[in-house]
Scaffold this active site. Structure first.
Site, PDB file in Angstrom:
ATOM      1  N   ASP A   1       0.819  -1.207   0.000  1.00  0.00           N
ATOM      2  CA  ASP A   1       0.000   0.000   0.000  1.00  0.00           C
ATOM      3  C   ASP A   1       0.857   1.264   0.000  1.00  0.00           C
ATOM      4  O   ASP A   1       0.498   2.274  -0.611  1.00  0.00           O
ATOM      5  CB  ASP A   1      -0.930   0.005   1.214  1.00  0.00           C
ATOM      6  CG  ASP A   1      -2.081  -0.987   1.059  1.00  0.00           C
ATOM      7  OD1 ASP A   1      -2.237  -1.551  -0.036  1.00  0.00           O
ATOM      8  OD2 ASP A   1      -2.812  -1.196   2.045  1.00  0.00           O
TER       9      ASP A   1
ATOM     10  N   ASN B   1      -4.445   8.734   1.752  1.00  0.00           N
ATOM     11  CA  ASN B   1      -4.751   8.044   3.002  1.00  0.00           C
ATOM     12  C   ASN B   1      -5.057   8.992   4.157  1.00  0.00           C
ATOM     13  O   ASN B   1      -6.165   9.012   4.675  1.00  0.00           O
ATOM     14  CB  ASN B   1      -3.590   7.131   3.404  1.00  0.00           C
ATOM     15  CG  ASN B   1      -3.905   5.661   3.227  1.00  0.00           C
ATOM     16  OD1 ASN B   1      -4.830   5.305   2.519  1.00  0.00           O
ATOM     17  ND2 ASN B   1      -3.130   4.813   3.874  1.00  0.00           N
TER      18      ASN B   1
ATOM     19  N   ASP C   1      -0.349  12.074  21.681  1.00  0.00           N
ATOM     20  CA  ASP C   1       0.904  11.983  20.920  1.00  0.00           C
ATOM     21  C   ASP C   1       0.732  12.536  19.513  1.00  0.00           C
ATOM     22  O   ASP C   1       1.720  12.867  18.848  1.00  0.00           O
ATOM     23  CB  ASP C   1       1.369  10.528  20.823  1.00  0.00           C
ATOM     24  CG  ASP C   1       1.967  10.014  22.128  1.00  0.00           C
ATOM     25  OD1 ASP C   1       2.155  10.822  23.054  1.00  0.00           O
ATOM     26  OD2 ASP C   1       2.249   8.801  22.205  1.00  0.00           O
TER      27      ASP C   1
ATOM     28  N   THR D   1      -8.601   2.414   6.801  1.00  0.00           N
ATOM     29  CA  THR D   1      -8.085   1.073   7.085  1.00  0.00           C
ATOM     30  C   THR D   1      -6.574   1.080   7.299  1.00  0.00           C
ATOM     31  O   THR D   1      -5.948   0.026   7.320  1.00  0.00           O
ATOM     32  CB  THR D   1      -8.422   0.112   5.929  1.00  0.00           C
ATOM     33  OG1 THR D   1      -7.945   0.662   4.699  1.00  0.00           O
ATOM     34  CG2 THR D   1      -9.920  -0.123   5.839  1.00  0.00           C
TER      35      THR D   1
ATOM     36  N   TYR E   1      -3.426   3.805   9.276  1.00  0.00           N
ATOM     37  CA  TYR E   1      -2.955   4.235  10.595  1.00  0.00           C
ATOM     38  C   TYR E   1      -4.127   4.507  11.535  1.00  0.00           C
ATOM     39  O   TYR E   1      -4.093   4.156  12.722  1.00  0.00           O
ATOM     40  CB  TYR E   1      -2.094   5.485  10.412  1.00  0.00           C
ATOM     41  CG  TYR E   1      -1.364   5.984  11.622  1.00  0.00           C
ATOM     42  CD1 TYR E   1      -1.055   5.162  12.706  1.00  0.00           C
ATOM     43  CD2 TYR E   1      -0.940   7.314  11.687  1.00  0.00           C
ATOM     44  CE1 TYR E   1      -0.371   5.643  13.808  1.00  0.00           C
ATOM     45  CE2 TYR E   1      -0.259   7.805  12.786  1.00  0.00           C
ATOM     46  CZ  TYR E   1       0.023   6.964  13.846  1.00  0.00           C
ATOM     47  OH  TYR E   1       0.700   7.450  14.937  1.00  0.00           O
TER      48      TYR E   1
ATOM     49  N   LEU F   1      -7.056   3.091  11.657  1.00  0.00           N
ATOM     50  CA  LEU F   1      -7.597   1.821  12.161  1.00  0.00           C
ATOM     51  C   LEU F   1      -6.717   1.268  13.278  1.00  0.00           C
ATOM     52  O   LEU F   1      -7.223   0.763  14.291  1.00  0.00           O
ATOM     53  CB  LEU F   1      -7.702   0.811  11.016  1.00  0.00           C
ATOM     54  CG  LEU F   1      -8.306  -0.553  11.350  1.00  0.00           C
ATOM     55  CD1 LEU F   1      -9.772  -0.413  11.760  1.00  0.00           C
ATOM     56  CD2 LEU F   1      -8.179  -1.498  10.160  1.00  0.00           C
TER      57      LEU F   1
ATOM     58  N   ALA G   1      -2.989   7.907  20.930  1.00  0.00           N
ATOM     59  CA  ALA G   1      -2.688   7.778  22.359  1.00  0.00           C
ATOM     60  C   ALA G   1      -3.150   9.001  23.148  1.00  0.00           C
ATOM     61  O   ALA G   1      -2.340   9.705  23.764  1.00  0.00           O
ATOM     62  CB  ALA G   1      -1.183   7.541  22.564  1.00  0.00           C
TER      63      ALA G   1
END
Length: 295
Positions: free
Chosen positions: A74, A147, A177, A188, A190, A192, A212
């Site tokens: 990808d 993306n 973060d 689908t 990062y 996800l 986070a």
């Protein structure tokens, strides 16, 4: 038909598949133009029916490619956004990587893929891009992503505060973060991994997903993609990271950032026996448990 081929590189185990692709394209009398660093690395190992044309940048492809084939995962396919830009040259992804949500055509389907190109029996999916506006001209001539866009703390610095606005109205301050704004295609990726939802590719939305977060009640949200999402960033460190897909810039808290829907879309090709639901089941192993299989 003129076929451009892009790849970051190869492992020797993939050389027979690459040779098969080149042979099939030559047999069908399709002209090839190959990414120059990739072509040069291939020359000691593969046979070309005739010396191929090469390209290094988006300008080299202008008028020379009807379709661009991405060989890799990808991440490799995401690179092609920088080459096709707003030309509407469609991209076909053949998966030489691991998961492959975007590059969903397996190496075993090379023959079928070439036949689909020849007979034009592929399906075209139009995918939304996001566009980054900033006051310092980040990312040069390619300030858009297929993306996601992210803001992230740098190295091992403390968490940062990201004040986030929708159409100028305050949404939230994310103590985290980092923060991800993903397209449906990027849902689908990062996003996800950070707990964001899976969104259908044709949904008119963006996903805002914290990385986070300090406050555990802060969760990903979906917003309409006709909104402008803007940010103010502060933290103990003077510098932060900003990304579009796999491209990265270092910024400070004087940089103004805003995300909106790009004016053009990118076209991804798939074989007509594959669709988003099939990819979800296959890549997320939803049928591994026999209780989830159709009877």
């Amino acid at each position: 038909m003129h076929i451009a081929i892009y790849s970051r590189g190869f492992v020797k185990e993939d050389l027979p598949i690459i040779q098969l692709l080149l042979d099939e394209l030559a047999r069908e009398e399709m002209e090839t133009v190959i990414y120059q660093p990739f072509c040069e690395s291939l020359q000691p190992y593969v046979h070309f029916a005739k010396t191929p044309d090469t390209f290094c940048c988006a300008g080299d492809l202008h008028g020379k490619a009807d379709i661009l084939v991405s060989l890799g995962g990808d991440g490799t396919l995401l690179d092609t956004v920088c080459y096709v830009r707003d030309t509407n040259v469609p991209v076909l992804g053949i998966n030489f990587g691991r998961l492959g949500f975007l590059a969903s055509i397996g190496k075993e389907a090379i023959n079928a893929a070439v036949q689909a190109l020849k007979e034009r029996t592929y399906v075209v999916d139009k995918r939304t891009l996001l566009h980054l506006d900033s006051n310092v001209g980040l990312f040069g001539e390619v300030p858009y992503a297929l993306n996601d866009f992210t803001i992230h703390k740098k190295d091992t610095s403390a968490m940062i505060k990201i004040h986030t606005y929708l159409n100028g109205e305050f949404l939230n301050t994310y103590w985290s973060d980092g923060l991800i704004v993903a397209t449906p295609t990027g849902s689908t990726g990062y996003s996800l991994s950070c707990g964001g939802p899976v969104v259908f590719p044709d949904a008119g939305s963006f996903v805002i997903t914290p990385v986070a977060p300090h406050n555990l009640n802060v969760r990903p949200i979906i917003v309409p993609n006709n909104h402008v999402i803007s940010f103010e960033v502060e933290g103990r460190s003077d510098q932060f990271l900003c990304t579009l897909d796999s491209r990265m810039e270092t910024i400070d808290n004087t940089v103004q950032l805003a995300i909106k829907k790009e004016e053009f879309k990118i076209s991804l090709l798939r074989l007509d026996d594959s669709n988003f639901l099939h990819t979800l089941r296959n890549k997320l192993l939803w049928g591994i448990d026999a209780r989830n299989r159709l009877k």
